[in-house]
Write an enzyme that holds these catalytic residues in place. Sequence first.
Site, mmCIF file in Angstrom:
data_model
loop_
_atom_site.group_PDB
_atom_site.id
_atom_site.type_symbol
_atom_site.label_atom_id
_atom_site.label_comp_id
_atom_site.label_asym_id
_atom_site.label_seq_id
_atom_site.Cartn_x
_atom_site.Cartn_y
_atom_site.Cartn_z
ATOM 1 N N PRO A 90 1.991 20.312 -9.388
ATOM 2 C CA PRO A 90 0.129 19.777 -9.675
ATOM 3 C C PRO A 90 -0.103 19.416 -10.513
ATOM 4 O O PRO A 90 -1.351 18.349 -10.494
ATOM 5 C CB PRO A 90 -0.565 20.440 -8.953
ATOM 6 C CG PRO A 90 0.060 22.129 -9.508
ATOM 7 C CD PRO A 90 1.890 21.697 -9.305
ATOM 8 N N ASP B 285 -0.435 -1.527 6.371
ATOM 9 C CA ASP B 285 -0.335 0.114 5.705
ATOM 10 C C ASP B 285 -1.815 0.888 5.627
ATOM 11 O O ASP B 285 -2.272 -0.267 4.337
ATOM 12 C CB ASP B 285 0.356 1.438 5.202
ATOM 13 C CG ASP B 285 1.600 1.617 5.993
ATOM 14 O OD1 ASP B 285 1.959 1.095 7.345
ATOM 15 O OD2 ASP B 285 3.090 1.214 5.322
HETATM 16 N N1 ADE Z 1 4.000 22.195 -6.523
HETATM 17 C C1 ADE Z 1 2.704 23.120 -6.613
HETATM 18 N N2 ADE Z 1 1.696 22.332 -5.829
HETATM 19 C C2 ADE Z 1 2.349 20.132 -5.659
HETATM 20 C C3 ADE Z 1 1.614 19.739 -5.475
HETATM 21 N N3 ADE Z 1 0.312 19.489 -5.506
HETATM 22 N N4 ADE Z 1 2.405 18.991 -5.666
HETATM 23 C C4 ADE Z 1 3.565 18.150 -6.181
HETATM 24 N N5 ADE Z 1 4.014 19.633 -6.064
HETATM 25 C C5 ADE Z 1 2.696 21.023 -6.153
#
Ligand code: ADE
Length: 251
Positions: free
Chosen positions: A87, A167
């Site tokens: 994240p 798209d």
């Molecule tokens: N691993 C945990 N959360 C994630 C996210 N939002 N994006 C990518 N990998 C992750």
Amino acid sequence: MRIDVLTLFPEMFDGPMNSSMMWKARDRGLLTFEAHDIRHGSIDRHRTVDDTPYGGGGGMVLRVDVLDRAVRAVIGDDTPPVIYLSPQGRLLSHDVARELAQHDRLVLLCGHYEGIDERAHDLFITDEISIGDYVLTGGELAAMVVIDAVMRHVPGLLGADGAHERDSHADGLLEGPQYTRPAEYKGLSVPTVLQQGNHAEVAAWRRRQQLRRTWDSRPDLLYKAQLSESDRYNLGTLADEDARAIRTSRT
Ligand code: ADE
């Protein structure tokens, strides 16, 4: 394109990578895919992959030595992008997917637990990608999303009719509505302009629908979209329509 995934749960990829377009991509030789178990990088008797964080705090952290061995075993002397799913990464978008599709090889690393030892970034991770502002329990689902979004840009997978160029996000706007037969269902009709099939009118209608959708659902995209003079004029009329609808709902 060759994609290797490093994960503690290789079996999670069995279904998605053997179905639908991903199966087609592999079947046509457009994609070589392999999921590797990070545990193969562990050399102790118990196959340990993680440990408690230095400095305390809860959770477990994936060990850098285990990850390093697992990654090196997959890449050998090659130097592909090694992308960590997290994240904290840069946000996946249409443009990022297209950029990644230019490589002939990608390695995706899926974390779990509280994350990975930071030194992995110094040693072998070259990129970090997030699929959205929420936290998943691991990187596997995010890796599948990245693979799907990237493969759409690999020539030969989708039809040659330019459908993927229409798209959502391809030109910075959301895609408009689509219809097929029957022309009428439960009192709902396909818009007349589509049934009449005048190409110029259909194109103008579609563009206006794209603007309408983007204006309603993702107005933030309009700041970056490639807009013509007539798009700008149309947006003005959409705003007028909304203002009128608000006025009539009050009376
Ligand atoms: N691993 C945990 N959360 C994630 C996210 N939002 N994006 C990518 N990998 C992750």
